[in-house]
Write a protein that holds these residues in place. Structure first.
Motif, PDB file in Angstrom:
ATOM      1  N   LYS A 106       0.832  -1.212   0.000  1.00 31.51           N
ATOM      2  CA  LYS A 106       0.000   0.000   0.000  1.00 31.51           C
ATOM      3  C   LYS A 106       0.863   1.257   0.000  1.00 31.51           C
ATOM      4  O   LYS A 106       2.040   1.224   0.347  1.00 31.51           O
ATOM      5  N   SER A 107       0.235   2.377  -0.328  1.00 33.03           N
ATOM      6  CA  SER A 107       0.945   3.657  -0.308  1.00 33.03           C
ATOM      7  C   SER A 107       0.949   4.229   1.114  1.00 33.03           C
ATOM      8  O   SER A 107       0.175   3.804   1.970  1.00 33.03           O
ATOM      9  N   SER A 108       1.821   5.202   1.344  1.00 31.13           N
ATOM     10  CA  SER A 108       1.865   5.838   2.671  1.00 31.13           C
ATOM     11  C   SER A 108       0.588   6.624   2.929  1.00 31.13           C
ATOM     12  O   SER A 108       0.132   6.742   4.065  1.00 31.13           O
ATOM     13  N   SER A 109      -0.011   7.149   1.862  1.00 31.43           N
ATOM     14  CA  SER A 109      -1.263   7.894   2.044  1.00 31.43           C
ATOM     15  C   SER A 109      -2.389   6.944   2.465  1.00 31.43           C
ATOM     16  O   SER A 109      -3.289   7.314   3.218  1.00 31.43           O
ATOM     17  N   TYR A 110      -2.311   5.681   2.007  1.00 33.25           N
ATOM     18  CA  TYR A 110      -3.309   4.692   2.433  1.00 33.25           C
ATOM     19  C   TYR A 110      -3.186   4.438   3.934  1.00 33.25           C
ATOM     20  O   TYR A 110      -4.184   4.405   4.654  1.00 33.25           O
ATOM     21  N   GLU A 111      -1.960   4.255   4.402  1.00 32.41           N
ATOM     22  CA  GLU A 111      -1.750   3.970   5.831  1.00 32.41           C
ATOM     23  C   GLU A 111      -2.325   5.101   6.686  1.00 32.41           C
ATOM     24  O   GLU A 111      -2.996   4.866   7.688  1.00 32.41           O
ATOM     25  N   LYS A 112      -2.086   6.327   6.239  1.00 29.67           N
ATOM     26  CA  LYS A 112      -2.602   7.501   6.961  1.00 29.67           C
ATOM     27  C   LYS A 112      -4.140   7.490   6.977  1.00 29.67           C
ATOM     28  O   LYS A 112      -4.775   7.719   8.014  1.00 29.67           O
ATOM     29  N   ALA A 113      -4.733   7.197   5.813  1.00 29.94           N
ATOM     30  CA  ALA A 113      -6.200   7.171   5.699  1.00 29.94           C
ATOM     31  C   ALA A 113      -6.797   6.058   6.563  1.00 29.94           C
ATOM     32  O   ALA A 113      -7.805   6.255   7.250  1.00 29.94           O
ATOM     33  N   ALA A 114      -6.159   4.879   6.543  1.00 31.35           N
ATOM     34  CA  ALA A 114      -6.669   3.741   7.311  1.00 31.35           C
ATOM     35  C   ALA A 114      -6.604   4.031   8.812  1.00 31.35           C
ATOM     36  O   ALA A 114      -7.544   3.716   9.557  1.00 31.35           O
ATOM     37  N   LYS A 115      -5.514   4.646   9.254  1.00 33.05           N
ATOM     38  CA  LYS A 115      -5.368   4.953  10.687  1.00 33.05           C
ATOM     39  C   LYS A 115      -6.389   6.010  11.116  1.00 33.05           C
ATOM     40  O   LYS A 115      -6.949   5.939  12.213  1.00 33.05           O
ATOM     41  N   LEU A 116      -6.651   6.961  10.235  1.00 38.21           N
ATOM     42  CA  LEU A 116      -7.663   7.983  10.521  1.00 38.21           C
ATOM     43  C   LEU A 116      -9.046   7.323  10.633  1.00 38.21           C
ATOM     44  O   LEU A 116      -9.828   7.622  11.543  1.00 38.21           O
ATOM     45  N   PHE A 117      -9.329   6.403   9.709  1.00 38.15           N
ATOM     46  CA  PHE A 117     -10.613   5.697   9.726  1.00 38.15           C
ATOM     47  C   PHE A 117     -10.770   4.903  11.030  1.00 38.15           C
ATOM     48  O   PHE A 117     -11.838   4.905  11.650  1.00 38.15           O
ATOM     49  N   ILE A 118      -9.704   4.236  11.455  1.00 41.82           N
ATOM     50  CA  ILE A 118      -9.738   3.454  12.695  1.00 41.82           C
ATOM     51  C   ILE A 118      -9.947   4.370  13.909  1.00 41.82           C
ATOM     52  O   ILE A 118     -10.681   4.028  14.836  1.00 41.82           O
ATOM     53  N   ASP A 119      -9.344   5.559  13.877  1.00 44.44           N
ATOM     54  CA  ASP A 119      -9.572   6.543  14.954  1.00 44.44           C
ATOM     55  C   ASP A 119     -11.044   6.952  15.008  1.00 44.44           C
ATOM     56  O   ASP A 119     -11.616   7.096  16.094  1.00 44.44           O
ATOM     57  N   LEU A 120     -11.647   7.148  13.826  1.00 39.27           N
ATOM     58  CA  LEU A 120     -13.072   7.512  13.773  1.00 39.27           C
ATOM     59  C   LEU A 120     -13.932   6.372  14.317  1.00 39.27           C
ATOM     60  O   LEU A 120     -14.914   6.601  15.026  1.00 39.27           O
ATOM     61  N   LEU A 121     -13.545   5.143  13.975  1.00 44.56           N
ATOM     62  CA  LEU A 121     -14.279   3.973  14.457  1.00 44.56           C
ATOM     63  C   LEU A 121     -14.184   3.885  15.979  1.00 44.56           C
ATOM     64  O   LEU A 121     -15.181   3.617  16.661  1.00 44.56           O
ATOM     65  N   ARG A 122     -12.991   4.144  16.513  1.00 42.73           N
ATOM     66  CA  ARG A 122     -12.793   4.113  17.967  1.00 42.73           C
ATOM     67  C   ARG A 122     -13.664   5.192  18.632  1.00 42.73           C
ATOM     68  O   ARG A 122     -14.307   4.949  19.651  1.00 42.73           O
ATOM     69  N   LYS A 123     -13.694   6.374  18.013  1.00 45.55           N
ATOM     70  CA  LYS A 123     -14.468   7.488  18.565  1.00 45.55           C
ATOM     71  C   LYS A 123     -15.974   7.168  18.567  1.00 45.55           C
ATOM     72  O   LYS A 123     -16.672   7.406  19.553  1.00 45.55           O
ATOM     73  N   VAL A 124     -16.446   6.602  17.462  1.00 51.75           N
ATOM     74  CA  VAL A 124     -17.888   6.399  17.319  1.00 51.75           C
ATOM     75  C   VAL A 124     -18.385   5.213  18.157  1.00 51.75           C
ATOM     76  O   VAL A 124     -19.523   5.208  18.624  1.00 51.75           O
ATOM     77  N   THR A 125     -17.527   4.203  18.381  1.00 56.49           N
ATOM     78  CA  THR A 125     -17.958   3.088  19.237  1.00 56.49           C
ATOM     79  C   THR A 125     -17.941   3.500  20.706  1.00 56.49           C
ATOM     80  O   THR A 125     -18.764   3.025  21.495  1.00 56.49           O
ATOM     81  N   GLY A 126     -17.019   4.412  21.072  1.00 56.58           N
ATOM     82  CA  GLY A 126     -17.016   4.981  22.423  1.00 56.58           C
ATOM     83  C   GLY A 126     -16.630   3.963  23.484  1.00 56.58           C
ATOM     84  O   GLY A 126     -16.405   2.787  23.214  1.00 56.58           O
ATOM     85  N   ASP A 127     -16.577   4.429  24.718  1.00 52.26           N
ATOM     86  CA  ASP A 127     -16.196   3.563  25.841  1.00 52.26           C
ATOM     87  C   ASP A 127     -17.214   2.451  26.074  1.00 52.26           C
ATOM     88  O   ASP A 127     -16.881   1.375  26.558  1.00 52.26           O
ATOM     89  N   GLU A 128     -18.465   2.732  25.704  1.00 51.98           N
ATOM     90  CA  GLU A 128     -19.519   1.742  25.983  1.00 51.98           C
ATOM     91  C   GLU A 128     -19.479   0.566  25.007  1.00 51.98           C
ATOM     92  O   GLU A 128     -20.124  -0.460  25.223  1.00 51.98           O
ATOM     93  N   GLY A 129     -18.730   0.705  23.909  1.00 52.99           N
ATOM     94  CA  GLY A 129     -18.614  -0.390  22.940  1.00 52.99           C
ATOM     95  C   GLY A 129     -19.897  -0.617  22.161  1.00 52.99           C
ATOM     96  O   GLY A 129     -20.718   0.288  22.003  1.00 52.99           O
TER      97      GLY A 129
END
Length: 253
Positions: A164-187
């Motif tokens: 993958k490209s470096s821009s992909y890695e950045k995009a994927a990590k950002l997406f995972i951060d959004l997923l972590r934020k939206v699932t929240g502490d309550e899961g």
């Protein structure tokens, strides 16, 4: 001999019919998805369920149901995939067809009067296609910790970075951060939904993530679009029956 051939034929016919009329697992056949609030688009987009399957996880030798996967697409994209699948392209990869967003130069076989598409005027006066063409819905059938959801997505999107490209890695990590934020502490609780919405055209595409009606954000990346779609409709899809249903629908190998 003839009787056994007849039985094989009848069984094959029954299997084909069964896979054509797939089990929706209780998921709605048509759902309306909104354009993300920060996409600069507005409108409600009705998409149809074309495949469903159950994600199962092996826990101490037993397969446990975790979530239902629903693939929802627009009538325009459904037509486009059919058109591609019927042409003699070198690839018959189901994921390839889904990962290619709607293009402005639609083949002549398209019906522009599609009842489902919402046509909008772009700044240059050309008609833009419906900007939400695909959504993948995960409807959970059990409680799951937020960290388990995030870790599973990390494994799915970040395991083969060498290709993958470096821009992909950045995009994927950002997406995972959004997923972590939206699932929240309550899961995730039983009957909660994670919703991935794919929108945009050609090179200008984005993926949004929601938990139920809570909008988490969006990431602009065509590479991420393809990788995320591949998790659910690629050769190693998390719910294999989804791929079988799609291959039957589009007659791909």
């Amino acid at each position: 001999g003839e009787m056994s051939l007849l039985i094989i034929f009848l069984l094959a016919f029954v299997v084909q019919i069964a896979s054509a009329n797939f089990d929706a697992l209780g998921l709605q056949s048509v759902r309306t998805f909104s354009s993300p609030p920060d996409s600069g688009k507005s409108g409600e987009h009705p998409l149809s369920l074309i495949a469903a399957g159950m994600r199962r996880k092996k826990v101490v030798f037993v397969n446990v149901d975790v979530y239902k996967v629903g693939i929802y697409i627009s009538e325009d994209l459904d037509r486009q995939i059919n058109t591609i699948a019927l042409s003699n392209l070198p690839t018959k990869d189901t994921c390839f067809h889904f990962a290619s967003p709607l293009s402005d130069s639609t083949p002549e076989s398209f019906d522009p009067e599609s009842g489902i598409s919402i046509e909008e005027q772009t700044d240059d006066g050309k008609e833009a296609k419906n900007d939400v063409t695909l959504s993948i819905v995960l409807q959970f059938v059990r409680d799951v910790d937020s960290e388990k959801v995030v870790t599973a997505m990390q494994e799915a999107l970040l395991s083969e970075l060498a290709s993958k490209s470096s821009s992909y890695e950045k995009a994927a990590k950002l997406f995972i951060d959004l997923l972590r934020k939206v699932t929240g502490d309550e899961g995730i609780k039983k009957s909660d939904e994670l919703i991935f919405i794919f929108h945009g055209q050609e090179d200008n595409v984005a993926v949004s993530v929601l938990k139920n009606a809570k909008y988490g954000g969006r990431v602009d990346s065509s590479e991420l679009r393809r990788s995320l779609i591949e998790v659910y409709v690629g050769d190693s899809a998390v719910a294999p029956e989804v791929v079988n249903i799609l291959k039957t629908r589009y007659n791909t190998k």
